[in-house]
Design a protein around this motif. Structure first.
Motif, PDB file in Angstrom:
ATOM      1  N   MET A 174       0.775  14.559 -10.512  1.00  0.00           N
ATOM      2  CA  MET A 174       1.273  14.050  -9.280  1.00  0.00           C
ATOM      3  C   MET A 174       0.143  13.360  -8.351  1.00  0.00           C
ATOM      4  SD  MET A 174       4.352  15.303  -8.689  1.00  0.00           S
ATOM      5  CE  MET A 174       4.349  15.037  -6.907  1.00  0.00           C
ATOM      6  N   GLN A 175      -1.268  13.729  -8.731  1.00  0.00           N
ATOM      7  CA  GLN A 175      -2.273  12.977  -8.197  1.00  0.00           C
ATOM      8  C   GLN A 175      -2.299  11.520  -8.621  1.00  0.00           C
ATOM      9  OE1 GLN A 175      -5.905  14.808  -8.296  1.00  0.00           O
ATOM     10  NE2 GLN A 175      -6.812  13.483  -6.557  1.00  0.00           N
ATOM     11  N   ARG A 176      -2.063  11.357 -10.032  1.00  0.00           N
ATOM     12  CA  ARG A 176      -2.172  10.301 -10.613  1.00  0.00           C
ATOM     13  C   ARG A 176      -0.875   9.441 -10.297  1.00  0.00           C
ATOM     14  NH1 ARG A 176      -3.734  11.502 -17.109  1.00  0.00           N
ATOM     15  NH2 ARG A 176      -6.044  12.248 -16.619  1.00  0.00           N
ATOM     16  N   ASP A 177       0.165   9.956 -10.101  1.00  0.00           N
ATOM     17  CA  ASP A 177       1.287   9.047  -9.572  1.00  0.00           C
ATOM     18  C   ASP A 177       0.959   8.658  -8.191  1.00  0.00           C
ATOM     19  OD1 ASP A 177       2.770   9.902 -12.107  1.00  0.00           O
ATOM     20  OD2 ASP A 177       3.789  11.431 -11.128  1.00  0.00           O
ATOM     21  N   GLY A 178       0.353   9.411  -7.388  1.00  0.00           N
ATOM     22  CA  GLY A 178       0.045   9.063  -6.036  1.00  0.00           C
ATOM     23  C   GLY A 178      -0.627   7.821  -6.044  1.00  0.00           C
ATOM     24  N   ARG A 179      -1.728   7.859  -6.903  1.00  0.00           N
ATOM     25  CA  ARG A 179      -2.780   6.615  -6.957  1.00  0.00           C
ATOM     26  C   ARG A 179      -2.208   5.690  -7.688  1.00  0.00           C
ATOM     27  NH1 ARG A 179      -8.236   9.807  -9.486  1.00  0.00           N
ATOM     28  NH2 ARG A 179      -8.797  11.013  -7.624  1.00  0.00           N
ATOM     29  N   ALA A 180      -1.533   5.580  -8.659  1.00  0.00           N
ATOM     30  CA  ALA A 180      -0.655   4.526  -9.394  1.00  0.00           C
ATOM     31  C   ALA A 180       0.238   3.679  -7.960  1.00  0.00           C
ATOM     32  CB  ALA A 180       0.449   5.040 -10.378  1.00  0.00           C
ATOM     33  N   SER A 181       1.061   4.666  -7.370  1.00  0.00           N
ATOM     34  CA  SER A 181       1.927   4.156  -6.289  1.00  0.00           C
ATOM     35  C   SER A 181       0.903   3.344  -5.196  1.00  0.00           C
ATOM     36  CB  SER A 181       2.752   4.966  -5.656  1.00  0.00           C
ATOM     37  OG  SER A 181       2.015   6.080  -5.110  1.00  0.00           O
ATOM     38  N   ALA A 182      -0.103   4.037  -4.962  1.00  0.00           N
ATOM     39  CA  ALA A 182      -1.176   3.258  -3.965  1.00  0.00           C
ATOM     40  C   ALA A 182      -1.527   1.881  -4.540  1.00  0.00           C
ATOM     41  CB  ALA A 182      -2.275   4.251  -3.826  1.00  0.00           C
ATOM     42  N   VAL A 183      -1.972   1.753  -5.708  1.00  0.00           N
ATOM     43  CA  VAL A 183      -2.393   0.778  -6.457  1.00  0.00           C
ATOM     44  C   VAL A 183      -1.252  -0.418  -6.464  1.00  0.00           C
ATOM     45  CG1 VAL A 183      -3.232  -0.319  -8.507  1.00  0.00           C
ATOM     46  CG2 VAL A 183      -4.022   1.687  -7.841  1.00  0.00           C
ATOM     47  N   ALA A 184      -0.057   0.024  -6.642  1.00  0.00           N
ATOM     48  CA  ALA A 184       1.072  -0.831  -6.540  1.00  0.00           C
ATOM     49  C   ALA A 184       1.387  -1.340  -5.040  1.00  0.00           C
ATOM     50  CB  ALA A 184       2.248  -0.085  -7.051  1.00  0.00           C
ATOM     51  N   LEU A 185       1.274  -0.520  -4.137  1.00  0.00           N
ATOM     52  CA  LEU A 185       1.258  -0.790  -2.853  1.00  0.00           C
ATOM     53  C   LEU A 185       0.203  -1.781  -2.386  1.00  0.00           C
ATOM     54  CD1 LEU A 185       2.109   2.320  -0.908  1.00  0.00           C
ATOM     55  CD2 LEU A 185       3.530   0.544  -1.118  1.00  0.00           C
ATOM     56  N   VAL A 186      -1.007  -1.900  -2.939  1.00  0.00           N
ATOM     57  CA  VAL A 186      -1.901  -2.693  -2.591  1.00  0.00           C
ATOM     58  C   VAL A 186      -1.759  -3.908  -3.222  1.00  0.00           C
ATOM     59  CG1 VAL A 186      -4.428  -3.493  -2.737  1.00  0.00           C
ATOM     60  CG2 VAL A 186      -3.681  -1.035  -2.242  1.00  0.00           C
ATOM     61  N   GLY A 187      -1.108  -4.034  -4.678  1.00  0.00           N
ATOM     62  CA  GLY A 187      -0.951  -5.111  -5.344  1.00  0.00           C
ATOM     63  C   GLY A 187       0.402  -5.868  -4.435  1.00  0.00           C
ATOM     64  N   LEU A 188       1.293  -5.215  -4.025  1.00  0.00           N
ATOM     65  CA  LEU A 188       2.424  -5.820  -3.117  1.00  0.00           C
ATOM     66  C   LEU A 188       2.086  -6.437  -2.065  1.00  0.00           C
ATOM     67  CD1 LEU A 188       5.569  -5.940  -2.662  1.00  0.00           C
ATOM     68  CD2 LEU A 188       5.419  -3.845  -1.664  1.00  0.00           C
ATOM     69  N   GLY A 189       1.030  -5.840  -1.422  1.00  0.00           N
ATOM     70  CA  GLY A 189       0.470  -6.542  -0.134  1.00  0.00           C
ATOM     71  C   GLY A 189      -0.382  -7.612  -0.276  1.00  0.00           C
ATOM     72  N   LEU A 190      -1.177  -7.840  -1.549  1.00  0.00           N
ATOM     73  CA  LEU A 190      -1.985  -8.928  -1.686  1.00  0.00           C
ATOM     74  C   LEU A 190      -0.818 -10.149  -2.217  1.00  0.00           C
ATOM     75  CD1 LEU A 190      -4.681  -7.902  -3.937  1.00  0.00           C
ATOM     76  CD2 LEU A 190      -4.719  -8.754  -1.803  1.00  0.00           C
ATOM     77  N   LEU A 191       0.311  -9.492  -2.938  1.00  0.00           N
ATOM     78  CA  LEU A 191       1.159 -10.758  -3.442  1.00  0.00           C
ATOM     79  C   LEU A 191       1.845 -11.310  -2.283  1.00  0.00           C
ATOM     80  CD1 LEU A 191       2.732 -12.289  -5.550  1.00  0.00           C
ATOM     81  CD2 LEU A 191       4.168 -10.162  -5.789  1.00  0.00           C
ATOM     82  N   CYS A 192       2.258 -10.518  -1.234  1.00  0.00           N
ATOM     83  CA  CYS A 192       3.101 -10.884  -0.025  1.00  0.00           C
ATOM     84  C   CYS A 192       2.280 -11.725   0.831  1.00  0.00           C
ATOM     85  CB  CYS A 192       3.661  -9.524   0.768  1.00  0.00           C
ATOM     86  SG  CYS A 192       5.173  -8.760  -0.216  1.00  0.00           S
ATOM     87  N   GLN A 193       0.944 -11.378   0.873  1.00  0.00           N
ATOM     88  CA  GLN A 193       0.158 -11.801   1.677  1.00  0.00           C
ATOM     89  C   GLN A 193      -0.025 -13.380   1.310  1.00  0.00           C
ATOM     90  OE1 GLN A 193      -4.082 -10.235   1.969  1.00  0.00           O
ATOM     91  NE2 GLN A 193      -3.606 -10.447   4.225  1.00  0.00           N
ATOM     92  N   GLU A 194      -0.205 -13.605   0.025  1.00  0.00           N
ATOM     93  CA  GLU A 194      -0.618 -14.856  -0.505  1.00  0.00           C
ATOM     94  C   GLU A 194       0.901 -15.628  -0.579  1.00  0.00           C
ATOM     95  OE1 GLU A 194      -3.477 -15.578  -0.038  1.00  0.00           O
ATOM     96  OE2 GLU A 194      -4.503 -13.827  -0.359  1.00  0.00           O
ATOM     97  N   VAL A 195       1.932 -15.210  -0.799  1.00  0.00           N
ATOM     98  CA  VAL A 195       3.172 -15.925  -0.877  1.00  0.00           C
ATOM     99  C   VAL A 195       3.275 -16.223   0.711  1.00  0.00           C
ATOM    100  CG1 VAL A 195       5.596 -15.611  -0.982  1.00  0.00           C
ATOM    101  CG2 VAL A 195       4.012 -14.857  -2.840  1.00  0.00           C
TER     102      VAL A 195
END
Length: 289
Positions: A1-22
């Motif tokens: 569960m902890q790994r899943d939480g970290r993976a989702s957090a990394v995905a959220l940061v990636g989404l934020g970076l992508l949206c910011q630059e778009v």
């Protein structure tokens, strides 16, 4: 569960970076219709309205000390955005973000008590020098100055946001700082190009810039920071120049030379190294978003 939480957090940061630059690329597309100051006004006004609706801050409950921090954050936020878009008017998106990231990188080096941290700063400046194809004459000097100002403002934003984050619960402080920024920049934007604010196409693009560059990234970062450490978050944010370069190529057709790409890679490596060095020795900074 902890790994899943970290993976989702990394995905959220990636989404934020992508949206910011778009969102930034949308701002570049607006340059053919209006000026950078108006782009910033649209971004701050729409973002402020959305965040105010979501947070509904209790304005009367804030003390003078809290308001001082909020106003300071608003001023720094406005300066950072105006300088960033003025730089984008003259430089490629990837180049602009790479130069801008020097601000938080230098801050991370200064926060570190290790002398070796300055090696990362040296590596970063080598990377920035490479952005000019081996010579700064290939870059617009005014654009470089605006990008450096944006970087310095970004460092100031981190410090101001940390103060507001400590003094004001939730993201109410950010919503009000956005409002302060909107109040500062909107009159200037109206003087420069008032017709832009009744143009449906520009209004829609401006809304897109606000949602993509501010609302989604701030929300994603807030959720991510609940699941990963601030040092891990900072390392992920160091990938911003790479994300900006890819978006600049795909959306704006901005091509980079091999030497420029190498410079961006060096800056990213230096940013990650500086963050890790600071993370081991410096006290954690509580983020606002």
């Amino acid at each position: 569960m902890q790994r899943d939480g970290r993976a989702s957090a990394v995905a959220l940061v990636g989404l934020g970076l992508l949206c910011q630059e778009v969102g930034a690329s949308f701002g570049v597309l607006m340059f053919g219709l209006t000026n950078p100051v108006a782009v910033v006004a649209f971004r701050l006004v729409f973002a402020a309205v959305i965040l105010l609706i979501v947070t509904r801050p209790r304005v009367r409950s804030f003390t003078g000390h809290q308001w001082c921090g909020i106003v300071l954050l608003g001023v720094v936020l406005t300066t950072m955005n105006v300088a960033f878009y003025l730089a984008l008017e003259r430089l490629a998106l990837g180049v602009t973000v790479t130069i801008e990231v020097l601000g938080p990188l230098v801050l991370a080096v200064v926060m570190s008590k290790k002398k070796s941290a300055w090696l990362w700063a040296g590596l970063a400046f080598v990377g920035v020098a490479a952005l000019g194809g081996g010579g700064w004459e290939t870059l617009d000097p005014v654009g470089v100055l605006f990008a450096l100002l944006a970087g310095a403002s970004w460092a100031g934003y981190i410090l101001a946001a940390a103060r507001v984050g400590r003094d004001v619960p939730g993201v109410s402080g950010l919503a009000l700082a956005m409002t302060v920024g909107a109040v500062i920049v909107l009159p200037a934007a109206l003087v420069i190009d008032a017709p832009a604010f009744i143009n449906p196409t520009i209004i829609l693009l401006g809304l897109g810039v606000a949602v993509l560059s501010s609302v989604i990234p701030y929300t994603a970062e807030l959720l991510a920071l609940r699941k990963i450490s601030e040092s891990t978050f900072s390392v992920l944010m160091s990938l911003g120049p790479a994300t900006a370069s890819i978006v600049g190529f795909l959306v704006l057709g901005q091509h980079l030379t091999v030497l420029e790409i190498a410079g961006i890679v060096l800056v990213i490596a230096a940013s990650i190294g500086a963050v890790l060095a600071a993370g081991r020795t410096a006290p954690p900074v509580e983020p606002i978003a």
